[in-house]
Scaffold this motif. Structure first.
Motif, PDB file in Angstrom:
ATOM      1  N   LEU A  57       2.132 -34.674  35.380  1.00  0.00           N
ATOM      2  CA  LEU A  57       2.165 -36.126  35.561  1.00  0.00           C
ATOM      3  C   LEU A  57       2.881 -36.852  34.428  1.00  0.00           C
ATOM      4  CD1 LEU A  57      -1.448 -36.779  36.901  1.00  0.00           C
ATOM      5  CD2 LEU A  57       0.687 -36.717  38.195  1.00  0.00           C
ATOM      6  N   ARG A  58       2.767 -36.319  33.217  1.00  0.00           N
ATOM      7  CA  ARG A  58       3.398 -36.919  32.048  1.00  0.00           C
ATOM      8  C   ARG A  58       4.230 -35.864  31.327  1.00  0.00           C
ATOM      9  NH1 ARG A  58      -0.287 -38.867  28.007  1.00  0.00           N
ATOM     10  NH2 ARG A  58      -1.470 -37.022  28.489  1.00  0.00           N
ATOM     11  N   PRO A  59       5.414 -35.555  31.842  1.00  0.00           N
ATOM     12  CA  PRO A  59       6.205 -34.485  31.218  1.00  0.00           C
ATOM     13  C   PRO A  59       6.697 -34.829  29.816  1.00  0.00           C
ATOM     14  CG  PRO A  59       7.448 -35.532  32.967  1.00  0.00           C
ATOM     15  CD  PRO A  59       6.057 -36.106  33.011  1.00  0.00           C
ATOM     16  N   GLN A  60       6.707 -36.105  29.451  1.00  0.00           N
ATOM     17  CA  GLN A  60       7.169 -36.479  28.120  1.00  0.00           C
ATOM     18  C   GLN A  60       6.111 -36.226  27.052  1.00  0.00           C
ATOM     19  OE1 GLN A  60       6.307 -38.579  30.501  1.00  0.00           O
ATOM     20  NE2 GLN A  60       5.089 -40.215  29.659  1.00  0.00           N
ATOM     21  N   ALA A  61       4.895 -35.950  27.447  1.00  0.00           N
ATOM     22  CA  ALA A  61       3.826 -35.730  26.478  1.00  0.00           C
ATOM     23  C   ALA A  61       3.945 -34.346  25.844  1.00  0.00           C
ATOM     24  CB  ALA A  61       2.459 -35.859  27.149  1.00  0.00           C
ATOM     25  N   ALA A  62       3.531 -34.239  24.610  1.00  0.00           N
ATOM     26  CA  ALA A  62       3.537 -32.958  23.912  1.00  0.00           C
ATOM     27  C   ALA A  62       2.404 -32.090  24.433  1.00  0.00           C
ATOM     28  CB  ALA A  62       3.384 -33.179  22.413  1.00  0.00           C
ATOM     29  N   VAL A  63       2.644 -30.789  24.506  1.00  0.00           N
ATOM     30  CA  VAL A  63       1.657 -29.835  24.994  1.00  0.00           C
ATOM     31  C   VAL A  63       1.462 -28.779  23.924  1.00  0.00           C
ATOM     32  CG1 VAL A  63       1.123 -28.148  26.786  1.00  0.00           C
ATOM     33  CG2 VAL A  63       2.369 -30.229  27.371  1.00  0.00           C
ATOM     34  N   VAL A  64       0.205 -28.457  23.621  1.00  0.00           N
ATOM     35  CA  VAL A  64      -0.104 -27.402  22.658  1.00  0.00           C
ATOM     36  C   VAL A  64      -0.331 -26.112  23.432  1.00  0.00           C
ATOM     37  CG1 VAL A  64      -1.664 -26.648  20.842  1.00  0.00           C
ATOM     38  CG2 VAL A  64      -1.148 -29.081  21.103  1.00  0.00           C
TER      39      VAL A  64
ATOM     40  N   GLY B 290      -0.743 -22.053  19.650  1.00  0.00           N
ATOM     41  CA  GLY B 290      -0.795 -23.105  18.646  1.00  0.00           C
ATOM     42  C   GLY B 290       0.517 -23.838  18.445  1.00  0.00           C
ATOM     43  N   GLU B 291       1.537 -23.491  19.221  1.00  0.00           N
ATOM     44  CA  GLU B 291       2.822 -24.174  19.106  1.00  0.00           C
ATOM     45  C   GLU B 291       2.797 -25.463  19.920  1.00  0.00           C
ATOM     46  OE1 GLU B 291       5.462 -21.270  20.653  1.00  0.00           O
ATOM     47  OE2 GLU B 291       5.601 -20.181  18.764  1.00  0.00           O
ATOM     48  N   ILE B 292       3.575 -26.443  19.482  1.00  0.00           N
ATOM     49  CA  ILE B 292       3.687 -27.714  20.193  1.00  0.00           C
ATOM     50  C   ILE B 292       4.994 -27.700  20.969  1.00  0.00           C
ATOM     51  CG2 ILE B 292       3.883 -30.202  19.950  1.00  0.00           C
ATOM     52  CD1 ILE B 292       2.234 -29.966  17.396  1.00  0.00           C
ATOM     53  N   GLU B 293       4.898 -27.941  22.272  1.00  0.00           N
ATOM     54  CA  GLU B 293       6.086 -27.957  23.122  1.00  0.00           C
ATOM     55  C   GLU B 293       6.395 -29.391  23.535  1.00  0.00           C
ATOM     56  OE1 GLU B 293       5.563 -25.492  26.522  1.00  0.00           O
ATOM     57  OE2 GLU B 293       5.720 -23.640  25.382  1.00  0.00           O
ATOM     58  N   LEU B 294       7.651 -29.772  23.401  1.00  0.00           N
ATOM     59  CA  LEU B 294       8.136 -31.064  23.864  1.00  0.00           C
ATOM     60  C   LEU B 294       9.200 -30.806  24.923  1.00  0.00           C
ATOM     61  CD1 LEU B 294       8.562 -32.845  20.424  1.00  0.00           C
ATOM     62  CD2 LEU B 294       6.733 -33.195  22.076  1.00  0.00           C
ATOM     63  N   ARG B 295       9.123 -31.492  26.026  1.00  0.00           N
ATOM     64  CA  ARG B 295      10.107 -31.308  27.078  1.00  0.00           C
ATOM     65  C   ARG B 295      11.322 -32.168  26.799  1.00  0.00           C
ATOM     66  NH1 ARG B 295       7.567 -29.292  32.367  1.00  0.00           N
ATOM     67  NH2 ARG B 295       5.555 -28.619  31.623  1.00  0.00           N
ATOM     68  N   ARG B 296      12.474 -31.593  27.057  1.00  0.00           N
ATOM     69  CA  ARG B 296      13.721 -32.311  26.849  1.00  0.00           C
ATOM     70  C   ARG B 296      14.230 -32.816  28.196  1.00  0.00           C
ATOM     71  NH1 ARG B 296      18.606 -29.138  24.269  1.00  0.00           N
ATOM     72  NH2 ARG B 296      18.139 -27.911  26.104  1.00  0.00           N
TER      73      ARG B 296
END
Length: 87
Positions: free
Chosen positions: A64-71, A75-81
């Motif tokens: 629903l919110r692809p711009q949000a960061a996902v852990v 333990g890595e933080i993924e950001l969608r481009r």
């Protein structure tokens, strides 16, 4: 398992509370037992649905919110481009 006195006391309290609630429900719906069973089944399904929805909250949030960061579990933080290269 129940070596802790607080755990045993909590279990006893919840058991007594559950028993009192069961007796009250049975007395309230004595003449309408099928209606009581239907209401309990509906509430059980609502509870199960809520537990399942809570379990999938991260996946749904990511869709629903692809711009949000996902852990990630590591333990890595993924950001969608985005397609234009921005995050």
């Amino acid at each position: 398992m129940f070596n802790d006195p607080d755990t045993l006391a909590s279990l006893l309290y919840l058991g007594l509370l559950g028993g009192a609630l069961s007796i009250w429900l049975f007395a309230s719906y004595r003449s309408r037992l099928s209606q009581a069973l239907q209401a309990m089944a509906i509430w059980a399904l609502i509870f199960v649905f809520a537990v399942i929805a809570y379990g999938y909250r991260d996946q749904v949030s990511a869709q629903l919110r692809p711009q949000a960061a996902v852990v990630t579990p590591t333990g890595e933080i993924e950001l969608r481009r985005a397609a234009d290269g921005h995050f």
